[in-house]
Design an enzyme around this catalytic site. Structure first.
Site, PDB file in Angstrom:
ATOM      1  N   ARG A  66     -69.548  -0.574 -85.214  1.00 37.33           N
ATOM      2  CA  ARG A  66     -70.948  -0.824 -85.502  1.00 37.33           C
ATOM      3  C   ARG A  66     -71.608   0.304 -86.296  1.00 37.33           C
ATOM      4  O   ARG A  66     -72.509   0.088 -87.081  1.00 37.33           O
ATOM      5  CB  ARG A  66     -71.702  -1.038 -84.194  1.00 37.33           C
ATOM      6  CG  ARG A  66     -73.082  -1.625 -84.438  1.00 37.33           C
ATOM      7  CD  ARG A  66     -73.636  -2.348 -83.305  1.00 37.33           C
ATOM      8  NE  ARG A  66     -73.372  -1.701 -82.011  1.00 37.33           N
ATOM      9  CZ  ARG A  66     -73.953  -2.101 -80.901  1.00 37.33           C
ATOM     10  NH1 ARG A  66     -74.785  -3.100 -80.929  1.00 37.33           N
ATOM     11  NH2 ARG A  66     -73.703  -1.520 -79.770  1.00 37.33           N
ATOM     12  N   ASP A 109     -71.162  -5.487 -86.661  1.00 39.67           N
ATOM     13  CA  ASP A 109     -71.518  -5.675 -85.262  1.00 39.67           C
ATOM     14  C   ASP A 109     -70.600  -6.783 -84.746  1.00 39.67           C
ATOM     15  O   ASP A 109     -70.834  -7.967 -85.004  1.00 39.67           O
ATOM     16  CB  ASP A 109     -73.001  -6.063 -85.157  1.00 39.67           C
ATOM     17  CG  ASP A 109     -73.403  -6.305 -83.708  1.00 39.67           C
ATOM     18  OD1 ASP A 109     -72.520  -6.168 -82.818  1.00 39.67           O
ATOM     19  OD2 ASP A 109     -74.569  -6.643 -83.469  1.00 39.67           O
ATOM     20  N   ILE A 110     -69.566  -6.366 -84.056  1.00 45.70           N
ATOM     21  CA  ILE A 110     -68.497  -7.299 -83.667  1.00 45.70           C
ATOM     22  C   ILE A 110     -69.031  -8.428 -82.784  1.00 45.70           C
ATOM     23  O   ILE A 110     -68.535  -9.551 -82.804  1.00 45.70           O
ATOM     24  CB  ILE A 110     -67.369  -6.511 -82.943  1.00 45.70           C
ATOM     25  CG1 ILE A 110     -66.748  -5.521 -83.926  1.00 45.70           C
ATOM     26  CG2 ILE A 110     -66.307  -7.419 -82.355  1.00 45.70           C
ATOM     27  CD1 ILE A 110     -65.915  -4.431 -83.278  1.00 45.70           C
ATOM     28  N   LYS A 175     -55.857  -3.349 -72.629  1.00 48.42           N
ATOM     29  CA  LYS A 175     -56.249  -3.635 -71.262  1.00 48.42           C
ATOM     30  C   LYS A 175     -57.658  -3.083 -71.012  1.00 48.42           C
ATOM     31  O   LYS A 175     -58.049  -2.188 -71.755  1.00 48.42           O
ATOM     32  CB  LYS A 175     -55.240  -3.060 -70.281  1.00 48.42           C
ATOM     33  CG  LYS A 175     -55.155  -1.533 -70.303  1.00 48.42           C
ATOM     34  CD  LYS A 175     -54.165  -1.060 -69.304  1.00 48.42           C
ATOM     35  CE  LYS A 175     -54.817  -0.593 -68.056  1.00 48.42           C
ATOM     36  NZ  LYS A 175     -55.420   0.763 -68.186  1.00 48.42           N
ATOM     37  N   HIS A 205     -49.161  -0.144 -72.459  1.00 45.55           N
ATOM     38  CA  HIS A 205     -48.498   0.867 -73.283  1.00 45.55           C
ATOM     39  C   HIS A 205     -47.273   1.478 -72.597  1.00 45.55           C
ATOM     40  O   HIS A 205     -46.416   2.043 -73.251  1.00 45.55           O
ATOM     41  CB  HIS A 205     -49.481   1.936 -73.771  1.00 45.55           C
ATOM     42  CG  HIS A 205     -49.826   2.972 -72.745  1.00 45.55           C
ATOM     43  ND1 HIS A 205     -50.769   2.778 -71.784  1.00 45.55           N
ATOM     44  CD2 HIS A 205     -49.348   4.220 -72.532  1.00 45.55           C
ATOM     45  CE1 HIS A 205     -50.852   3.853 -71.030  1.00 45.55           C
ATOM     46  NE2 HIS A 205     -50.007   4.759 -71.462  1.00 45.55           N
ATOM     47  N   LYS A 209     -43.016   2.963 -73.962  1.00 44.53           N
ATOM     48  CA  LYS A 209     -42.413   4.293 -73.767  1.00 44.53           C
ATOM     49  C   LYS A 209     -40.890   4.163 -73.832  1.00 44.53           C
ATOM     50  O   LYS A 209     -40.305   3.280 -73.190  1.00 44.53           O
ATOM     51  CB  LYS A 209     -42.835   4.894 -72.413  1.00 44.53           C
ATOM     52  CG  LYS A 209     -44.308   5.303 -72.374  1.00 44.53           C
ATOM     53  CD  LYS A 209     -44.657   5.956 -71.057  1.00 44.53           C
ATOM     54  CE  LYS A 209     -46.162   6.096 -70.860  1.00 44.53           C
ATOM     55  NZ  LYS A 209     -46.735   7.300 -71.409  1.00 44.53           N
ATOM     56  N   ASP A 263     -56.581  -0.150 -62.780  1.00 44.89           N
ATOM     57  CA  ASP A 263     -56.370   0.646 -63.994  1.00 44.89           C
ATOM     58  C   ASP A 263     -54.894   0.942 -64.236  1.00 44.89           C
ATOM     59  O   ASP A 263     -54.432   0.924 -65.373  1.00 44.89           O
ATOM     60  CB  ASP A 263     -57.158   1.962 -63.862  1.00 44.89           C
ATOM     61  CG  ASP A 263     -57.121   2.799 -65.127  1.00 44.89           C
ATOM     62  OD1 ASP A 263     -57.318   2.221 -66.209  1.00 44.89           O
ATOM     63  OD2 ASP A 263     -56.896   4.017 -65.042  1.00 44.89           O
ATOM     64  N   HIS A 268     -49.142  -0.770 -65.177  1.00 39.74           N
ATOM     65  CA  HIS A 268     -48.021   0.148 -65.424  1.00 39.74           C
ATOM     66  C   HIS A 268     -47.035   0.200 -64.248  1.00 39.74           C
ATOM     67  O   HIS A 268     -45.829   0.110 -64.433  1.00 39.74           O
ATOM     68  CB  HIS A 268     -48.528   1.573 -65.704  1.00 39.74           C
ATOM     69  CG  HIS A 268     -49.606   1.649 -66.750  1.00 39.74           C
ATOM     70  ND1 HIS A 268     -49.676   0.764 -67.799  1.00 39.74           N
ATOM     71  CD2 HIS A 268     -50.645   2.500 -66.927  1.00 39.74           C
ATOM     72  CE1 HIS A 268     -50.716   1.072 -68.563  1.00 39.74           C
ATOM     73  NE2 HIS A 268     -51.322   2.118 -68.047  1.00 39.74           N
ATOM     74  N   LYS A 368     -55.288   9.934 -59.630  1.00 38.64           N
ATOM     75  CA  LYS A 368     -55.787  11.013 -60.490  1.00 38.64           C
ATOM     76  C   LYS A 368     -56.009  12.258 -59.630  1.00 38.64           C
ATOM     77  O   LYS A 368     -56.155  12.162 -58.424  1.00 38.64           O
ATOM     78  CB  LYS A 368     -57.079  10.586 -61.174  1.00 38.64           C
ATOM     79  CG  LYS A 368     -56.857   9.412 -62.147  1.00 38.64           C
ATOM     80  CD  LYS A 368     -57.962   9.295 -63.161  1.00 38.64           C
ATOM     81  CE  LYS A 368     -57.800   8.068 -64.055  1.00 38.64           C
ATOM     82  NZ  LYS A 368     -56.846   8.262 -65.168  1.00 38.64           N
TER      83      LYS A 368
HETATM   84  C1  BG6 Z   1     -54.143   4.077 -68.977  1.00 38.23           C
HETATM   85  C2  BG6 Z   1     -55.214   4.245 -67.937  1.00 38.23           C
HETATM   86  O1  BG6 Z   1     -53.744   2.748 -69.061  1.00 38.23           O
HETATM   87  O2  BG6 Z   1     -53.028   4.881 -68.626  1.00 38.23           O
HETATM   88  C3  BG6 Z   1     -55.603   5.706 -67.808  1.00 38.23           C
HETATM   89  O3  BG6 Z   1     -56.346   3.483 -68.295  1.00 38.23           O
HETATM   90  C4  BG6 Z   1     -54.394   6.558 -67.560  1.00 38.23           C
HETATM   91  O4  BG6 Z   1     -56.573   5.888 -66.774  1.00 38.23           O
HETATM   92  C5  BG6 Z   1     -53.306   6.262 -68.574  1.00 38.23           C
HETATM   93  O5  BG6 Z   1     -54.806   7.909 -67.649  1.00 38.23           O
HETATM   94  C6  BG6 Z   1     -52.016   6.966 -68.242  1.00 38.23           C
HETATM   95  O6  BG6 Z   1     -51.126   6.798 -69.316  1.00 38.23           O
HETATM   96  P1  BG6 Z   1     -50.055   7.906 -69.662  1.00 38.23           P
HETATM   97  O7  BG6 Z   1     -49.310   7.343 -70.826  1.00 38.23           O
HETATM   98  O8  BG6 Z   1     -50.800   9.163 -69.976  1.00 38.23           O
HETATM   99  O9  BG6 Z   1     -49.208   8.044 -68.429  1.00 38.23           O
END
Ligand code: BG6
Length: 525
Positions: A66, A109-110, A175, A205, A209, A263, A268, A368
Site C-alpha cells: 500500500r 491497496d490489496i 501461514k 517453510h 529445510k 504458530d 512445523h 519461545k
Molecule cells: C514460524 C513461526 O512459522 O516459524 C515463528 O511463525 C517461528 O514464530 C518460526 O519463530 C521458526 O522458524 P525457524 O525456521 O526459525 O525454526
C-alpha cells in the site's frame, strides 16, 4: 563416518555435479512486500535462485504494497535488508546491478478492487518490457484476511487463467492458513471457487529445510534403519522445536491471537512427526507422499488419557535470562494484554494409532524463550533385554553402577545440522566396561552451503511441484487434531503455566514424561 563424540569425517561428495534444468521464466509478484518476510526471506531466496541460474534473467520480481515507493527505493531497502550478502558471500556491485534491474515496486491497496485494473496494466508493461510472457506466481505475504479479497480482485480483472489457458498462475499462501478447522475449511472452499487446488501452494517453510527433506531420504534411501523404526524397537520419540528468542518486534498482535500451538505445533511439529512416522510411499511423488502423511495425521490421538490436561501442557514465559541476556516476561512484551492467556510453549504426549506405532509415545514440544534454538527429532530405542555390562561411574565421592544406555538416533534439523546415532562400546582396558559413543554425520562434510528453505520452496512453485506444500486435506487433518485442544482451553479459560525464560518450559511438561519414567532431552545448541 567416524565413531567419535566429536565431529566426523564422512565421505563427502562435495564436488558432485548439481542437476540444473533450464531456468524458469515467470513473473514473481509479492503481495505484502513491505513486510519483514519479503526483505528477510523471499528476496534473498530469489537472489540466490537467480545467482545459481534457476531463475531466468527475464523474470521480473514485483513487490506490491500500500505504501508509496519507487523502484529505486524498494531496491535500496532490499539491499540494505540483505546487508549486501547473498548465501555465498558479499554481492558484487555488478551482480547487484544485474539482479536489481528485475526488481520493481507497484503501489496497490490489496484490499480494495479499485486499483487492480491499473495494477494489471502496469504489470503487463513490465512483463512486455522484460519479454516474460504471462506466467505468474503471486506470493501472498499479507495478513490472512487479505487472502480471499486479493484473489477475488485478481479474478475480476481476469488475472486467473482457466484450465485451458497456455498461461499459468500459482498462488502461494503464507501461514496461518485458517485459525481452526472451520476457518481453514471455509478458506479452502472459498478459494476453490476461484482457483484450482493445483494453483494453491500452502507453505510450511519447515518442509523446505534441507535437513527435513533428508528425513525421508535417510529412512527410505537406506535399508538398515527402517526395519527398526516401529513399536518392536522404539521406546519413544521426542520432537523439539525450541527457540531462544521471544517475540520479534511488531509480531505481538499476530502472536497473541495465535500462540505456540497454532504458530508452530500445528504445522512445523506435526509435519516433522509425519515424516518420521509415515509409511514408505509407493512412488516418490506428491500424491503418494501426501497420502501417507495424511494417514499419520488421521491416526494421531491423545490416547485414552481422559481430560486434555492429562496430555497437553501449555506454558507462558516469565522474566528470566536467555543465552546470558536478561529477558522480559511475555506479558511485558509490546502489544500483549496484561491478562493474556496465550501459550508461548506447548508440550504434549501423543500416539499414532496404527500397526507400526501402537503403544509408542511421541512427546512433542515447542516454545519461545527456551535455552537454545534447536529443532530435532530424537528416536530412543529400547534397552537390550539383558544388562550384561556395568561400569562404575563416579561424580565426586558419589559412585554408581551404570549399565547400557538406550540407543538414540537424533535428526538435528537446526542448527549444527546432523544425524547422530548413539551406541555402547567397550571402554579400553582389562575389564568389560561399557561406554556410550556416537556416530555422527554432520552436514558440514558437504562443502556447498545448505539452500535456505524459501529458496527450495520458491523453486518448486516455479517448477509447479507441490510435493513440499500442504494439501488441503492434510492441513485440515492437522487442524482437526489441534482444534479440540484450542476449544478446550477456550472453554475452560485455561491459564498457561508460567516458566522462567531460559528454562526448558513449565514443570508440568517435565511431569508429563516423568510420569512415564522418562525425561526430556536437553539438546545443546
Ligand atoms: C514460524 C513461526 O512459522 O516459524 C515463528 O511463525 C517461528 O514464530 C518460526 O519463530 C521458526 O522458524 P525457524 O525456521 O526459525 O525454526
Amino acid at each position: 563416518m567416524s565413531t567419535s563424540d566429536s565431529g566426523s569425517t564422512a565421505d563427502s561428495p562435495t564436488d558432485a555435479p548439481q542437476f540444473r534444468p533450464d531456468p524458469e521464466t515467470a513473473s514473481v509478484i509479492i503481495f505484502g512486500a513491505s513486510g519483514d518476510l519479503t526483505a528477510r526471506k523471499l528476496l534473498p531466496a530469489l537472489y540466490d535462485l537467480w545467482n545459481d541460474g534457476y531463475l531466468c534473467d527475464q523474470s521480473p520480481i514485483i513487490g506490491v504494497a500500500r505504501r508509496e515507493k519507487t523502484d529505486e527505493g524498494f531496491r535500496g531497502e532490499i539491499f540494505e535488508a540483505m546487508n549486501g550478502q547473498g548465501r555465498d558471500g558479499a554481492i558484487s556491485p555488478d551482480q547487484w546491478e544485474r539482479f536489481s534491474k528485475r526488481l520493481f515496486y507497484r503501489q496497490l491497496d490489496i484490499a480494495t478492487a479499485d486499483g487492480y485494473p491499473n495494477f494489471k496494466k502496469q504489470l503487463e508493461e513490465i512483463e512486455d518490457a522484460q519479454g516474460t510472457g504471462r506466467n505468474r506466481i503471486v506470493y501472498m505475504a499479507t495478513s490472512p484476511d487479505l487472502f480471499l479479497p486479493a484473489i477475488e480482485h485478481l479474478g475480476f480483472v481476469n488475472m486467473i487463467p482457466g484450465r485451458e489457458s497456455a498461461q499459468w498462475l500459482r498462488v502461494v499462501f503464507e501461514k496461518p492458513f485458517g485459525h481452526d478447522l472451520t476457518s481453514a475449511q471455509q478458506l479452502t472452499d472459498n478459494l476453490r471457487r476461484l482457483l484450482r487446488e493445483q494453483q494453491i501452494y500452502r507453505i510450511d517453510h519447515y518442509l523446505g529445510k534441507e535437513t527435513v527433506q533428508n528425513i525421508l531420504l535417510f529412512r527410505f534411501g537406506n535399508s538398515i534403519f527402517e526395519p527398526l523404526l516401529n513399536r518392536n524397537h522404539v521406546d519413544h520419540i521426542q520432537i523439539t522445536v525450541s527457540e531462544s528468542q521471544g517475540l520479534e518486534r511488531g509480531r505481538g498482535g499476530y502472536y497473541d491471537n495465535s500462540g505456540a500451538l497454532r504458530d508452530v505445533l500445528q504445522n512445523h511439529v506435526l509435519q516433522l512427526l509425519c515424516l518420521i512416522a509415515m509409511e514408505p510411499p509407493a512412488l516418490f511423488n506428491s500424491v503418494d507422499l501426501h497420502e501417507e502423511k495424511l494417514k499419520v495425521l488421521k491416526a494421531l490421538s491423545g490416547g485414552n488419557k481422559g481430560d486434555i490436561t492429562n496430555w497437553v501442557v501449555p506454558g507462558q514465559y516469565s522474566a528470566g535470562s536467555v543465552e546470558g541476556k536478561p529477558a522480559i516476561s511475555y506479558l511485558s512484551e509490546e502489544r500483549i494484554p496484561p491478562d493474556s492467556r496465550t501459550e508461548t510453549f506447548v508440550a504434549m504426549k501423543v500416539q499414532v494409532d496404527n500397526w507400526r506405532w501402537a503403544g509408542v509415545p511421541f512427546y512433542l514440544r515447542t516454545g519461545k524463550r527456551l535455552p537454545a534454538r534447536v529443532s530435532e527429532i530424537a528416536v530412543q530405542f529400547k534397552l537390550p533385554p539383558l544388562n550384561l555390562f556395568n561400569t562404575v561411574e563416579c561424580d565426586g565421592n558419589i559412585c554408581a553402577l551404570v549399565g547400557a544406555q538406550p540407543n538414540q538416533l537424533v535428526f538435528r534439523i537446526q542448527p549444527s545440522e546432523s544425524i547422530k546415532l548413539s551406541f555402547s562400546t567397550k571402554r579400553p582396558g582389562m575389564q568389560y566396561q561399557i561406554h556410550p559413543v556416537t556416530m555422527d554425520f554432520n552436514y558440514k562434510t558437504f562443502t556447498q552451503p545448505l539452500p535456505e528453505a524459501y529458496e527450495r520452496l520458491l523453486l518448486d512453485v516455479l517448477r509447479g511441484d507441490s510435493t513440499l506444500f500442504m494439501r488441503s486435506d492434510e492441513l485440515e487433518a492437522a487442524w482437526q487434531f489441534v482444534t479440540p485442544i484450542l476449544d478446550f482451553w477456550n472453554r475452560k479459560k485455561t491459564l498457561p503455566e508460567p516458566y522462567r525464560s531460559g528454562s526448558w518450559g513449565p514443570r508440568a511438561a517435565d511431569q508429563l514424561l516423568n510420569n512415564d519414567g522418562r525425561s526430556w532431552r536437553s539438546p545443546a545448541p
